[in-house]
Design a protein around this motif. Structure first.
Motif, mmCIF file in Angstrom:
data_model
loop_
_atom_site.group_PDB
_atom_site.id
_atom_site.type_symbol
_atom_site.label_atom_id
_atom_site.label_comp_id
_atom_site.label_asym_id
_atom_site.label_seq_id
_atom_site.Cartn_x
_atom_site.Cartn_y
_atom_site.Cartn_z
ATOM 1 N N LEU A 1 20.518 25.063 62.290
ATOM 2 C CA LEU A 1 19.674 24.186 62.963
ATOM 3 C C LEU A 1 20.166 22.987 63.754
ATOM 4 C CD1 LEU A 1 16.538 23.260 62.725
ATOM 5 C CD2 LEU A 1 17.297 21.600 61.048
ATOM 6 N N THR A 2 20.188 23.035 64.904
ATOM 7 C CA THR A 2 20.661 22.148 65.772
ATOM 8 C C THR A 2 19.856 20.551 65.924
ATOM 9 O OG1 THR A 2 19.360 22.972 67.894
ATOM 10 C CG2 THR A 2 21.596 23.811 67.396
ATOM 11 N N LYS A 3 20.347 19.898 66.596
ATOM 12 C CA LYS A 3 19.920 18.388 66.681
ATOM 13 C C LYS A 3 18.610 18.612 67.287
ATOM 14 C CE LYS A 3 23.628 15.265 65.743
ATOM 15 N NZ LYS A 3 24.300 14.261 66.579
ATOM 16 N N ALA A 4 18.562 19.456 68.492
ATOM 17 C CA ALA A 4 17.537 19.676 69.573
ATOM 18 C C ALA A 4 16.340 20.325 68.633
ATOM 19 C CB ALA A 4 18.034 20.550 70.617
ATOM 20 N N GLU A 5 16.691 21.354 67.928
ATOM 21 C CA GLU A 5 15.734 22.119 67.050
ATOM 22 C C GLU A 5 15.151 21.216 66.043
ATOM 23 O OE1 GLU A 5 16.946 26.830 67.326
ATOM 24 O OE2 GLU A 5 18.336 25.324 65.875
ATOM 25 N N PHE A 6 15.789 20.388 65.397
ATOM 26 C CA PHE A 6 15.391 19.398 64.352
ATOM 27 C C PHE A 6 14.030 18.451 65.002
ATOM 28 C CE2 PHE A 6 15.007 15.160 62.656
ATOM 29 C CZ PHE A 6 14.838 15.372 61.270
ATOM 30 N N GLY A 7 14.393 17.956 66.170
ATOM 31 C CA GLY A 7 13.759 17.329 67.113
ATOM 32 C C GLY A 7 12.434 18.048 67.459
ATOM 33 N N LEU A 8 12.729 19.245 67.977
ATOM 34 C CA LEU A 8 11.439 20.198 68.074
ATOM 35 C C LEU A 8 10.458 20.311 66.907
ATOM 36 C CD1 LEU A 8 9.921 21.995 70.198
ATOM 37 C CD2 LEU A 8 11.536 23.801 69.693
ATOM 38 N N ALA A 9 11.227 20.658 65.632
ATOM 39 C CA ALA A 9 10.495 20.678 64.571
ATOM 40 C C ALA A 9 9.701 19.589 64.188
ATOM 41 C CB ALA A 9 11.512 21.010 63.252
ATOM 42 N N VAL A 10 10.055 18.463 64.304
ATOM 43 C CA VAL A 10 9.412 17.041 63.877
ATOM 44 C C VAL A 10 8.297 16.910 64.982
ATOM 45 C CG1 VAL A 10 9.442 14.705 63.730
ATOM 46 C CG2 VAL A 10 11.550 15.807 62.792
ATOM 47 N N TRP A 11 8.538 17.217 66.201
ATOM 48 C CA TRP A 11 7.473 17.093 67.363
ATOM 49 C C TRP A 11 6.326 18.023 66.853
ATOM 50 C CZ3 TRP A 11 6.399 14.627 71.629
ATOM 51 C CH2 TRP A 11 5.402 14.844 72.534
ATOM 52 N N MET A 12 6.829 19.484 66.499
ATOM 53 C CA MET A 12 5.640 20.420 66.287
ATOM 54 C C MET A 12 4.768 20.085 65.054
ATOM 55 S SD MET A 12 5.886 22.741 68.725
ATOM 56 C CE MET A 12 4.873 24.023 67.969
ATOM 57 N N ILE A 13 5.222 19.683 63.933
ATOM 58 C CA ILE A 13 4.362 18.716 62.937
ATOM 59 C C ILE A 13 3.708 17.670 63.448
ATOM 60 C CG2 ILE A 13 4.946 17.801 60.743
ATOM 61 C CD1 ILE A 13 7.175 19.456 60.380
ATOM 62 N N LEU A 14 4.107 16.755 64.044
ATOM 63 C CA LEU A 14 3.448 15.503 64.544
ATOM 64 C C LEU A 14 2.145 16.142 65.184
ATOM 65 C CD1 LEU A 14 6.004 12.884 65.105
ATOM 66 C CD2 LEU A 14 4.437 13.130 63.172
ATOM 67 N N LYS A 15 2.553 17.077 66.457
ATOM 68 C CA LYS A 15 1.509 17.482 67.394
ATOM 69 C C LYS A 15 0.373 18.333 66.466
ATOM 70 C CE LYS A 15 2.560 20.928 69.874
ATOM 71 N NZ LYS A 15 2.972 21.862 71.134
ATOM 72 N N GLY A 16 0.900 19.208 65.446
ATOM 73 C CA GLY A 16 -0.188 19.952 64.603
ATOM 74 C C GLY A 16 -1.011 18.714 63.722
ATOM 75 N N LEU A 17 -0.367 17.734 63.336
ATOM 76 C CA LEU A 17 -1.492 16.778 62.520
ATOM 77 C C LEU A 17 -2.159 16.130 63.334
ATOM 78 C CD1 LEU A 17 1.362 15.335 60.027
ATOM 79 C CD2 LEU A 17 -0.536 16.921 59.572
ATOM 80 N N ILE A 18 -1.890 15.730 64.775
ATOM 81 C CA ILE A 18 -2.701 14.998 65.538
ATOM 82 C C ILE A 18 -3.949 15.923 65.654
ATOM 83 C CG2 ILE A 18 -2.911 14.177 67.924
ATOM 84 C CD1 ILE A 18 -0.133 12.999 67.751
ATOM 85 N N LYS A 19 -3.505 17.037 66.230
ATOM 86 C CA LYS A 19 -4.547 18.084 66.618
ATOM 87 C C LYS A 19 -5.601 18.282 65.411
ATOM 88 C CE LYS A 19 -2.159 21.189 69.647
ATOM 89 N NZ LYS A 19 -1.639 22.432 69.792
ATOM 90 N N LYS A 20 -5.173 18.418 64.284
ATOM 91 C CA LYS A 20 -5.999 18.927 63.241
ATOM 92 C C LYS A 20 -6.818 17.733 62.518
ATOM 93 C CE LYS A 20 -7.528 20.376 59.196
ATOM 94 N NZ LYS A 20 -9.123 21.037 59.161
ATOM 95 N N ILE A 21 -5.931 16.562 62.424
ATOM 96 C CA ILE A 21 -6.849 15.369 61.709
ATOM 97 C C ILE A 21 -7.479 14.446 62.763
ATOM 98 C CG2 ILE A 21 -6.404 13.497 60.208
ATOM 99 C CD1 ILE A 21 -4.388 15.025 58.764
ATOM 100 N N LEU A 22 -6.500 14.009 63.762
ATOM 101 C CA LEU A 22 -7.155 13.043 64.481
ATOM 102 C C LEU A 22 -8.305 13.488 65.365
ATOM 103 C CD1 LEU A 22 -6.600 10.269 65.432
ATOM 104 C CD2 LEU A 22 -4.909 10.919 67.255
ATOM 105 N N ILE A 23 -8.032 14.676 65.928
ATOM 106 C CA ILE A 23 -9.162 15.249 66.895
ATOM 107 C C ILE A 23 -10.028 16.129 66.194
ATOM 108 C CG2 ILE A 23 -9.246 16.405 69.185
ATOM 109 C CD1 ILE A 23 -6.788 15.565 69.979
ATOM 110 N N GLY A 24 -9.430 17.173 65.941
ATOM 111 C CA GLY A 24 -10.391 18.386 65.257
ATOM 112 C C GLY A 24 -11.430 17.904 63.954
ATOM 113 N N ASP A 25 -10.723 17.171 62.856
ATOM 114 C CA ASP A 25 -11.524 16.815 61.696
ATOM 115 C C ASP A 25 -12.302 15.609 62.004
ATOM 116 O OD1 ASP A 25 -10.289 18.747 60.333
ATOM 117 O OD2 ASP A 25 -9.132 17.259 59.038
ATOM 118 N N TYR A 26 -11.886 14.732 63.115
ATOM 119 C CA TYR A 26 -12.831 13.655 63.336
ATOM 120 C C TYR A 26 -14.017 13.923 64.091
ATOM 121 C CZ TYR A 26 -14.314 9.133 65.402
ATOM 122 O OH TYR A 26 -15.110 8.127 65.524
ATOM 123 N N ILE A 27 -14.112 14.997 64.845
ATOM 124 C CA ILE A 27 -15.125 15.269 65.911
ATOM 125 C C ILE A 27 -16.067 16.206 65.113
ATOM 126 C CG2 ILE A 27 -14.075 14.935 68.147
ATOM 127 C CD1 ILE A 27 -13.969 17.900 68.344
#
Length: 555
Positions: A218-244
């Motif tokens: 797991l490279t540093k770049a892949e670690f950053g990508l993993a965190v980015w994907m998790i945050l992006k997924g939570l934003i999509k699901k909870i902040l946008i999808g669940d709210y509307i």
């Protein structure tokens, strides 16, 4: 107090399943990572796989209760079938074993997912009063004295995903694309890997199994990508999808006649956004979580609402299922080259089932006459044969893809409409004046038409009944209430602003999204921590009701 706490941790609670949006999952994942940080570097890969296999079984138990025994059964069956396929020398023996794998997995899926559908349809056609019986509950009650309801068959979470995954394993071993795994523990880990277990993406054996035997990296770049994907997924699901969904879409779909045609139309557009944010949000989180453990899952969505035609849409939406249906259903039926015996058997079965549902025996001679006409046309005009069989293959694939989503004619209609959309475009592109036009206006027009067609089909995907779909379309056609639009926009301003925000993010140019992603990946660790804390705080402040389950958990 401690005993109650331990009981809450280690027992299944139907009201609080272990899902990505709950803090309990992240506590579970933290514990998994702590031990994995040691075991993941072990030279003995079976130790690593065994640990994650046990963690995945615990995750599935906390998500679905004792249905994890079904997962274990499917794992055992396909492990030994796969070994049998590989060791068999005779082609017929291999084919029979592949058939056994398909029979076992589809039989399991059909029992849990389609029992009510088939029994109700049979009763309607014959006039009988047969009842669905949960034989597993009956056996448990007889042997252990439990009191399970024998008249109710509950759907195990994720069964559609892991059964398709085990079928692909048997098929890939048969085709020589992958060798059987070394042992049962490794195979159990492949089937049950918890990030993608209950809602995909569907992982091919040929893509994932080789990763079992590679050293953790797991490279540093892949670690950053993993965190980015998790945050992006939570934003999509909870902040946008669940709210509307909570504040608008669910309300409208619960009673279409209480809302104007404009509100019904906006709820339909909103649902297209919600189902994308919900499902792609899940797979984003799954990809990120898996990557933190050194495993790479396939991309499952590629900005699907940027598609310029229906065919392209299905290359961008739920890619793992679309490609699975193509490789294991569409191509074996003959694809775009020819028809096969499987094509005609499948078509006949679906048409006979339609007759059984409708109870219209008059359809039998009509069906026989139609088959005769098709056969005669292919004999008189041989060039038509390829067109006819190819279109049948497309339509059958989409119909069965619709039925995969659920035991309802609503999903069959949805799948059929998408199949007709793919077929229509195949011929329309030959005469369309815009097909070869690549300027901005033509591209926007193609995207607009495709998005609206896909949104139209979601009437049957989201609708709870045929009556509800009629009510929705009636309101849009006859009670639009143009004069009330300004008041509605003001009344639901936060919802519509969130919808606008979600669509802008989706249609934002990919090159700019890539820049933001790379910027986050390059930030120092302290910045990632601060950004993550702020984003998570904002996300969970937006929750206005209990956690909403992921839409695709029901499939």
């Amino acid at each position: 107090m401690i005993q109650e706490y331990l009981h809450a941790i280690f027992t299944y609670n139907e009201e609080q399943p272990l899902i990505f949006t709950r803090f309990a999952f992240w506590a579970f994942f933290l514990v998994v990572l702590i031990f994995y940080s040691v075991l993941g570097k072990s030279k003995n890969k079976t130790v690593r796989c065994g640990y994650l296999f046990l963690a995945s079984l615990f995750f599935y138990y906390k998500s679905s209760g004792f249905f994890f025994f079904i997962l274990i059964f499917s794992t055992l069956a396909d492990f030994f079938i796969g070994r049998g396929i590989y060791r068999s020398k005779k082609p017929l023996a291999k084919q029979l074993l592949v058939g056994l794998s398909i029979f076992v997995n589809l039989g399991l899926l059909s029992y849990f997912k389609y029992a009510y559908f088939f029994v109700e349809s049979f009763n309607n056609f014959i006039g009988t009063q047969y009842q669905v019986v949960n034989h597993l509950a009956l056996i448990a009650n007889t042997t252990t004295g439990t009191r399970f309801d024998v008249g109710a068959i509950l759907l195990p979470v994720g069964i559609s995903f892991f059964t398709f995954q085990t079928i692909s394993y048997s098929m890939d071993v048969y085709r020589g694309l992958v060798k059987p795994v070394n042992n049962l523990i490794d195979f159990g880990f492949y089937v049950s890997f918890f990030p993608q277990l209950v809602a995909g993406p569907i992982v091919r054996a040929a893509d994932f199994i080789p990763q079992l035997y590679k050293d953790f990296s797991l490279t540093k770049a892949e670690f950053g990508l993993a965190v980015w994907m998790i945050l992006k997924g939570l934003i999509k699901k909870i902040l946008i999808g669940d709210y509307i969904a909570v504040n608008f879409i669910d309300r409208v779909f619960s009673n279409h006649l209480s809302y104007t045609g404009f509100e019904n139309l906006m709820s339909l557009y909103g649902y297209s956004l919600q189902v994308y944010c919900d499902f792609s949000g899940y797979t984003d989180i799954a990809i990120g979580v898996a990557l933190l453990m050194g495993f790479r899952l396939p991309k499952n969505f590629n900005s699907p609402y940027k598609a310029r035609n229906t065919g392209e849409f299905w290359q961008r939406w739920h890619i793992s299922l679309s490609s699975w249906l193509k490789d294991y259903l569409y191509i074996p039926m003959g694809g775009n080259r020819r028809g096969s015996l499987f094509t005609w058997i499948s078509l006949s079965a679906i048409l006979l089932f339609v007759i059984m549902i409708s109870g219209e025996l008059l359809l039998i001679p009509i069906m026989a006459g139609s088959f005769s006409i098709i056969w005669l046309l292919t004999r008189l005009i041989p060039s038509l044969k390829k067109h006819i069989t190819t279109n049948i293959n497309i339509l059958l694939t989409m119909l069965l893809g619709g039925l995969w989503h659920g035991a309802s004619w609503m999903f069959v209609i949805w799948g059929g409409l998408n199949g007709l959309g793919v077929i229509f475009y195949k011929y329309w592109r030959r005469i369309s004046p815009w097909e070869k036009a690549n300027h901005g206006l033509a591209t926007v027009w193609k995207i607009f038409l495709t998005f609206n067609f896909i949104t139209f089909t979601r009437i049957w995907f989201r609708g709870e009944s045929m009556e509800g779909t009629y009510e929705l379309m009636h309101q849009i056609a006859n009670d639009f209430q143009w004069g009330l639009i300004p008041d509605i926009l003001v009344g639901y301003k936060n919802v519509f602003l969130m919808m606008l925000f979600g669509f802008i993010l989706h249609w934002w140019p990919s090159r700019l999204k890539e820049k933001y992603q790379q910027w986050f990946i390059r930030t120092p660790m302290w910045a990632k921590v601060v950004i993550s804390c702020v984003v998570v705080f904002i996300i969970y402040q937006s929750i206005s009701a209990d956690m909403q389950p992921f839409i695709y958990f029901q499939f």
